[in-house]
Design an enzyme around this catalytic site. Structure first.
Site, PDB file in Angstrom:
ATOM      1  N   ARG A 111       0.847  -1.190   0.000  1.00 41.32           N
ATOM      2  CA  ARG A 111       0.000   0.000   0.000  1.00 41.32           C
ATOM      3  C   ARG A 111       0.885   1.244   0.000  1.00 41.32           C
ATOM      4  O   ARG A 111       1.711   1.427   0.894  1.00 41.32           O
ATOM      5  CB  ARG A 111      -0.895  -0.003   1.236  1.00 41.32           C
ATOM      6  CG  ARG A 111      -1.959   1.088   1.196  1.00 41.32           C
ATOM      7  CD  ARG A 111      -2.700   1.158   2.511  1.00 41.32           C
ATOM      8  NE  ARG A 111      -3.527  -0.009   2.729  1.00 41.32           N
ATOM      9  CZ  ARG A 111      -4.864   0.005   2.709  1.00 41.32           C
ATOM     10  NH1 ARG A 111      -5.512   1.114   2.480  1.00 41.32           N
ATOM     11  NH2 ARG A 111      -5.542  -1.099   2.931  1.00 41.32           N
ATOM     12  N   ARG A 157      -8.042   1.187  -0.198  1.00 38.79           N
ATOM     13  CA  ARG A 157      -8.065  -0.268  -0.207  1.00 38.79           C
ATOM     14  C   ARG A 157      -8.422  -0.804  -1.606  1.00 38.79           C
ATOM     15  O   ARG A 157      -7.875  -1.798  -2.076  1.00 38.79           O
ATOM     16  CB  ARG A 157      -9.072  -0.764   0.827  1.00 38.79           C
ATOM     17  CG  ARG A 157      -8.882  -2.220   1.185  1.00 38.79           C
ATOM     18  CD  ARG A 157      -9.838  -2.628   2.284  1.00 38.79           C
ATOM     19  NE  ARG A 157     -11.208  -2.551   1.799  1.00 38.79           N
ATOM     20  CZ  ARG A 157     -12.098  -3.525   1.937  1.00 38.79           C
ATOM     21  NH1 ARG A 157     -11.784  -4.605   2.568  1.00 38.79           N
ATOM     22  NH2 ARG A 157     -13.306  -3.386   1.455  1.00 38.79           N
ATOM     23  N   ASP A 166      -0.545 -15.950  11.816  1.00 38.25           N
ATOM     24  CA  ASP A 166      -1.494 -15.586  12.875  1.00 38.25           C
ATOM     25  C   ASP A 166      -1.668 -16.755  13.845  1.00 38.25           C
ATOM     26  O   ASP A 166      -1.722 -16.583  15.063  1.00 38.25           O
ATOM     27  CB  ASP A 166      -2.835 -15.199  12.245  1.00 38.25           C
ATOM     28  CG  ASP A 166      -2.653 -14.217  11.103  1.00 38.25           C
ATOM     29  OD1 ASP A 166      -2.285 -13.069  11.368  1.00 38.25           O
ATOM     30  OD2 ASP A 166      -2.817 -14.616   9.927  1.00 38.25           O
ATOM     31  N   HIS A 188      -6.871 -12.864   6.654  1.00 36.59           N
ATOM     32  CA  HIS A 188      -5.590 -12.449   7.230  1.00 36.59           C
ATOM     33  C   HIS A 188      -5.586 -10.925   7.263  1.00 36.59           C
ATOM     34  O   HIS A 188      -5.036 -10.251   6.394  1.00 36.59           O
ATOM     35  CB  HIS A 188      -4.414 -12.965   6.396  1.00 36.59           C
ATOM     36  CG  HIS A 188      -3.120 -12.323   6.807  1.00 36.59           C
ATOM     37  ND1 HIS A 188      -2.510 -12.577   8.001  1.00 36.59           N
ATOM     38  CD2 HIS A 188      -2.347 -11.384   6.198  1.00 36.59           C
ATOM     39  CE1 HIS A 188      -1.414 -11.845   8.102  1.00 36.59           C
ATOM     40  NE2 HIS A 188      -1.296 -11.104   7.023  1.00 36.59           N
TER      41      HIS A 188
HETATM   42  P1  NAX Z   1       9.231  -6.724   0.022  1.00 37.47           P
HETATM   43  O1  NAX Z   1       8.734  -5.420  -0.507  1.00 37.47           O
HETATM   44  O2  NAX Z   1      10.495  -6.778   0.788  1.00 37.47           O
HETATM   45  O3  NAX Z   1       9.390  -7.731  -1.204  1.00 37.47           O
HETATM   46  C1  NAX Z   1       8.426  -7.913  -2.172  1.00 37.47           C
HETATM   47  C2  NAX Z   1       9.133  -8.311  -3.449  1.00 37.47           C
HETATM   48  O4  NAX Z   1       8.149  -8.655  -4.404  1.00 37.47           O
HETATM   49  C3  NAX Z   1       9.984  -7.191  -4.041  1.00 37.47           C
HETATM   50  O5  NAX Z   1      11.309  -7.669  -4.256  1.00 37.47           O
HETATM   51  C4  NAX Z   1       9.269  -6.885  -5.363  1.00 37.47           C
HETATM   52  O6  NAX Z   1      10.170  -6.520  -6.399  1.00 37.47           O
HETATM   53  C5  NAX Z   1       8.591  -8.219  -5.652  1.00 37.47           C
HETATM   54  N1  NAX Z   1       7.452  -8.130  -6.570  1.00 37.47           N
HETATM   55  C6  NAX Z   1       6.540  -7.131  -6.693  1.00 37.47           C
HETATM   56  N2  NAX Z   1       5.681  -7.413  -7.690  1.00 37.47           N
HETATM   57  C7  NAX Z   1       6.045  -8.601  -8.196  1.00 37.47           C
HETATM   58  C8  NAX Z   1       5.559  -9.392  -9.264  1.00 37.47           C
HETATM   59  N3  NAX Z   1       4.519  -8.995 -10.006  1.00 37.47           N
HETATM   60  N4  NAX Z   1       6.179 -10.574  -9.500  1.00 37.47           N
HETATM   61  C9  NAX Z   1       7.245 -10.958  -8.790  1.00 37.47           C
HETATM   62  N5  NAX Z   1       7.759 -10.237  -7.771  1.00 37.47           N
HETATM   63  C10 NAX Z   1       7.175  -9.073  -7.494  1.00 37.47           C
HETATM   64  O7  NAX Z   1       8.009  -7.324   0.837  1.00 37.47           O
HETATM   65  P2  NAX Z   1       8.019  -8.518   1.903  1.00 37.47           P
HETATM   66  O8  NAX Z   1       8.303  -7.975   3.239  1.00 37.47           O
HETATM   67  O9  NAX Z   1       8.854  -9.637   1.385  1.00 37.47           O
HETATM   68  O10 NAX Z   1       6.460  -8.927   1.912  1.00 37.47           O
HETATM   69  C11 NAX Z   1       5.842  -9.509   0.786  1.00 37.47           C
HETATM   70  C12 NAX Z   1       4.351  -9.577   0.968  1.00 37.47           C
HETATM   71  O11 NAX Z   1       4.013 -10.373   2.090  1.00 37.47           O
HETATM   72  C13 NAX Z   1       3.679  -8.225   1.234  1.00 37.47           C
HETATM   73  O12 NAX Z   1       2.504  -8.148   0.439  1.00 37.47           O
HETATM   74  C14 NAX Z   1       3.307  -8.286   2.688  1.00 37.47           C
HETATM   75  O13 NAX Z   1       2.202  -7.475   2.988  1.00 37.47           O
HETATM   76  C15 NAX Z   1       2.984  -9.751   2.822  1.00 37.47           C
HETATM   77  N6  NAX Z   1       2.937 -10.306   4.182  1.00 37.47           N
HETATM   78  C16 NAX Z   1       2.008 -11.258   4.423  1.00 37.47           C
HETATM   79  C17 NAX Z   1       1.894 -11.903   5.645  1.00 37.47           C
HETATM   80  C18 NAX Z   1       0.862 -12.960   5.859  1.00 37.47           C
HETATM   81  O14 NAX Z   1       0.762 -13.455   6.994  1.00 37.47           O
HETATM   82  N7  NAX Z   1       0.065 -13.364   4.876  1.00 37.47           N
HETATM   83  C19 NAX Z   1       2.765 -11.510   6.765  1.00 37.47           C
HETATM   84  C20 NAX Z   1       4.007 -10.821   6.360  1.00 37.47           C
HETATM   85  C21 NAX Z   1       3.867  -9.854   5.199  1.00 37.47           C
HETATM   86  O15 NAX Z   1       3.406  -8.622   5.695  1.00 37.47           O
END
Ligand code: NAX
Length: 326
Positions: free
Chosen positions: A92, A98, A159, A187
């Site tokens: 975001r 949203r 979670d 989530h």
């Molecule tokens: P980061 O921003 O460190 O890494 C994300 C990576 O994804 C970046 O390297 C970016 O270049 C890449 N990316 C973006 N678009 C892409 C695409 N179309 N194809 C391939 N790669 C792409 O984020 P990070 O901390 O690793 O978190 C990743 C995701 O996990 C976020 O959406 C975050 O909100 C989510 N999470 C989910 C959790 C859950 O319990 N479901 C908890 C942890 C986290 O917050």
């Protein structure tokens, strides 16, 4: 050793990717007898960083790592994969509503769903981690009409693990003594961490912790834990998210322990009055590579209200991305 399996990880150069890939290659996800070929997907500008991760993977000389494919093309990344961990997502940005967030992610998970549909193994196990995880999973699933809808899951396990740990801390025991916790729903902050069936060292949790602490401290603490980590660390959960992803996939592939269950975001079959098709957190057991919703749990009025509230939120998200669901 078994023949290698192919494991795709998107967002491979991100912070969760960095915590995840080395553990998969070390055998934590699929076991010490299962070689893996990693397929790393990144966006084009992040490919150099992904190459750096590959250099480090190679430098580990992992006995189980049988190859690495790095690409910015989902059609290559998902070719013949047995497992896909969809981590990369659009965060975001400032001032982003949203609805904008859901749509931006639709632009990622729609094409990834189509690529999985075309190229992945027919029994591929897909875990969506990138937020909003449940609705991103729904979008990917809707764009993969030739795959079983049950191939698509979303991560509730972080979670779930947070809830185990908090209950253990509160009762001065170890998280391994805490069983039968459920995270119902989305989530997000509306998730419902339910301990009505939980036991702590064999005793019903309700006998060990006060109702007041449960309602006013436990539930909001689990719901808000992601925000608390961001506040403390200045970055969102990464190693714990990666660990939860490993737990989710390991249990799905290799089974859950007798006498316990785990929480997974899976397509609802209408169980517990949740609209069929929503990707909703349920208590599940896994065996032989498939998951089954734990049936016939009693649901009191308190639980019903919270289960419905988080289902309402998921319905709202689904309506907001209707155009992407085909
Ligand atoms: P980061 O921003 O460190 O890494 C994300 C990576 O994804 C970046 O390297 C970016 O270049 C890449 N990316 C973006 N678009 C892409 C695409 N179309 N194809 C391939 N790669 C792409 O984020 P990070 O901390 O690793 O978190 C990743 C995701 O996990 C976020 O959406 C975050 O909100 C989510 N999470 C989910 C959790 C859950 O319990 N479901 C908890 C942890 C986290 O917050």
């Amino acid at each position: 050793l078994k023949p290698p399996v192919r494991v795709a990880v998107t967002g491979a150069a991100g912070q969760i990717g960095y915590a995840l890939l080395f553990r998969i290659a070390a055998g934590d996800m699929l076991g010490p007898d299962q070689p893996v070929i990693l397929h790393l997907l990144e966006i084009t500008p992040a490919l150099p960083a992904a190459q750096g991760v590959v250099m480090e993977l190679n430098d580990c000389a992992f006995p189980l790592l049988a190859g690495v494919v790095t690409t910015d093309d989902p059609n290559v990344a998902f070719s013949d994969v047995d497992f896909a961990l969809l981590v990369g997502a659009r965060p975001r940005g400032p001032g982003m509503e949203r609805k904008d967030l859901l749509e931006a992610n639709g632009a990622i998970f729609g094409p990834q769903g189509r690529a999985l549909n075309k190229h992945a193994k027919r029994d591929v196990k897909v875990l969506v981690v990138g937020n909003p995880a449940n609705t991103n999973a729904l979008i990917a699933q809707a764009n993969a009409p030739d795959l079983d809808p049950r191939c698509f899951t979303a991560m509730m396990r972080l979670d779930h693990n947070r809830a185990l740990s908090l209950l253990a801390e509160q009762t001065d025991t170890h998280s391994t003594g805490v069983k039968k916790v459920t995270i119902w729903g989305n989530h997000s902050a509306t998730q419902y961490p339910d301990i009505s069936q939980a036991t702590i060292d064999g005793t019903p949790a309700a006998q060990k912790i006060g109702r007041d602490w449960y309602e006013t401290t436990f539930i909001p603490t689990v719901q808000q834990r992601g925000a608390a980590i961001i506040k403390a660390r200045g970055a969102s959960s990464a190693a714990s998210a990666a660990s939860a992803a490993i737990d989710h996939m390991r249990n799905w592939a290799l089974g859950t322990a007798d006498g316990d269950w785990v929480s997974m975001g899976i397509p609802s079959d209408g169980s517990y009055g949740i609209d069929a098709g929503l990707i909703y957190g349920f208590p599940v057991t896994c065996s032989g590579g498939t998951y089954t919703i734990v049936p016939n749990l009693p649901v009191d009025d308190f639980s019903r209200r919270l289960m419905d509230a988080t289902a309402d939120e998921l319905r709202g998200e689904r309506d907001a991305v209707k155009a992407l669901l085909g």
